[in-house]
Design a protein around this motif. Structure first.
Motif, short mmCIF file in Angstrom:
data_model
loop_
_atom_site.label_atom_id
_atom_site.label_comp_id
_atom_site.label_asym_id
_atom_site.label_seq_id
_atom_site.Cartn_x
_atom_site.Cartn_y
_atom_site.Cartn_z
N GLN A 14 -4.46 -3.86 -5.77
CA GLN A 14 -5.06 -5.05 -6.35
C GLN A 14 -6.57 -4.95 -6.24
OE1 GLN A 14 -2.97 -8.18 -4.14
NE2 GLN A 14 -1.86 -8.59 -6.02
N TYR A 43 -7.76 -3.25 -2.88
CA TYR A 43 -6.84 -3.33 -1.76
C TYR A 43 -5.53 -2.63 -2.03
CZ TYR A 43 -10.48 -6.40 -0.46
OH TYR A 43 -11.72 -6.87 -0.18
N PRO A 44 -5.37 -1.46 -1.42
CA PRO A 44 -4.13 -0.71 -1.64
C PRO A 44 -3.00 -1.38 -0.89
CG PRO A 44 -5.48 0.39 0.00
CD PRO A 44 -6.27 -0.80 -0.48
N GLN A 45 -1.85 -1.35 -1.47
CA GLN A 45 -0.66 -1.89 -0.83
C GLN A 45 0.44 -0.89 -1.08
OE1 GLN A 45 -0.48 -6.06 -2.04
NE2 GLN A 45 1.46 -6.18 -0.97
N LEU A 46 1.26 -0.68 -0.06
CA LEU A 46 2.33 0.29 -0.18
C LEU A 46 3.62 -0.47 -0.35
CD1 LEU A 46 2.08 3.33 -0.09
CD2 LEU A 46 2.60 3.26 2.35
N PRO A 56 -3.49 4.59 -9.28
CA PRO A 56 -3.93 4.89 -7.92
C PRO A 56 -5.42 4.56 -7.77
CG PRO A 56 -3.65 6.93 -9.17
CD PRO A 56 -3.21 5.80 -10.07
N GLU A 57 -5.82 4.16 -6.57
CA GLU A 57 -7.23 3.80 -6.32
C GLU A 57 -8.19 4.89 -6.78
OE1 GLU A 57 -7.57 2.73 -2.10
OE2 GLU A 57 -8.44 0.83 -2.77
N PHE A 67 1.93 3.12 -4.19
CA PHE A 67 0.79 2.21 -4.10
C PHE A 67 0.86 1.18 -5.21
CE2 PHE A 67 -1.11 5.63 -1.55
CZ PHE A 67 -1.52 4.85 -0.48
#
Lengths: 248, 248
Positions: B217, B206-209, B183-184, B214
């Motif tokens: 990247q 860059y969070p992506q769901l 996780p970020e 999550f």
């Protein structure tokens, strides 16, 4: 029925859009969503993760439009600086918000609540929170500016949370007509005359290229259903006339 | 290798984008294309088919950036007013251009060249034409502003025509790292420290769901390949360390 227009701008914040790495789908979603509930999006801007750019854009847009919807830059990493930018734009302080912290603790164990994650609880003074049903970390609403996440699914959920609280104008009705395969140049003069004769209807022509051929559409937009219906009839009549001449 | 940055802005002109009817793909295409050839897109704006909005945006952007790329509003219909807006922004006249007219006549029979179609030959004084290999009607280039069509295939062809003539800066190199499912919030503090220690490298997270989880990247961008390689190594080391602690 109110005749009032309620206007909006969308401000997308993020280097990843400007570098072409990520395609922005949020602004299109917001514009479409707002149109459905009677708000008119008048401008969209994309700016980088640079504080002074965010401040300048927020201030330019919030003074011109009824609402500004921002997306992006509210996560836990160092490049997430939207909250600070918005606080600065409004000239207010920013600090850890106990309500936001409580929301973060619904998902994050207390021992995992490090400095970075606490950043997500930093909210400008006087702002209301916007709910994030997906990952808890809230957006916020200050003045006429609504600050939302950049991850599309979270942004969309935040927009749903905010929508019932927005002032609404009269919804603009629209009809999309197929131009019968006619090239724009064949009907543009007649369409221009129609547009002039029908000031209450906004008329646009949208060329589309499909397999190397133009497949055009004419879009009519109006607040009044009867005015729209009359304009549709006149446009179809015009298209029929030109089609007949074209096939002579 | 030049250290110069060459900056650009994209100006999308069209009610259909702001109403949510049409999703803008042009700005993302342009930003991505320009990044590949060493131009840095710093701002994107979308404005309606309203002359004073076009004039204001063109002037705001052309004074700030090395190039401005516009899309939309150069067809034959009454809502196509980009050429007039750009001429007004530059304070120059606009009239039928014989070169543009000749191009139109490559595709349109003389008897079909009506008033609407002739509009597509109206070019601001002093502008150079931009080739349209698809449907002939040209774009144009005046000062540092490049005016292109809104139909994506035509816009893309126009961009290809213009590209060899653009000044180019040093290309920004980038690497995209997978954050190992972390996780970020787990790496944000460490990443922030890295970003501070490496001022020549721009670092974004860059969070992506994906399926409710999550999948983040980390993107590193730099002008210098060796600086980038060193930053990648340090970031991977940091991620490995945090992953190990996470799985303890």
């Amino acid at each position: 029925m109110s005749e009032k227009q309620v206007t909006a701008a969308v401000l997308v914040i993020g280097d990843e859009i400007l570098s072409g790495r990520t395609r922005d789908t949020n602004s299109g979603h917001i514009a479409h969503y707002l149109a459905q509930i009677g708000l008119e999006t008048r401008e969209i801007r994309v700016v980088p993760d640079v504080e002074e750019e965010i401040v300048a854009a927020v201030n330019a847009l919030r003074s011109r439009y009824d609402y500004v919807f921002t997306t992006g830059g509210i996560g836990p990493t160092h490049d997430d600086i939207t909250a600070d930018g918005v606080a600065k734009a409004f000239g207010v302080g920013i600090s850890e918000d106990p309500r936001a912290l409580a929301l973060l603790l619904e998902r994050i164990a207390p021992q995992d609540l490090n400095e970075a994650r606490r950043r997500m609880a930093r909210i400008p003074d006087g702002a209301e929170l916007v709910a994030n049903p997906i990952s808890r970390a809230p957006g916020f609403w200050i003045g006429n500016v609504i600050v939302m996440a950049g991850v599309p699914a979270i942004m969309q959920a935040m927009l749903e949370d905010v929508a019932p609280k927005l002032a609404r104008g009269v919804k603009i009705l629209s009809e999309t007509l197929d131009a019968h395969g006619l090239p724009e140049g064949a009907y543009a003069d007649a369409l221009s005359a129609l547009a002039k004769a029908l000031p209450d209807v906004s008329i646009g022509s949208y060329p589309q290229l499909s397999d190397g051929r133009f497949k055009n559409q004419i879009v009519l937009r109006a607040k009044d259903a009867r005015a729209l219906a009359a304009a549709v009839a006149k446009t179809l009549e015009m298209l029929a006339e030109i089609s007949a001449r074209h096939s002579l």
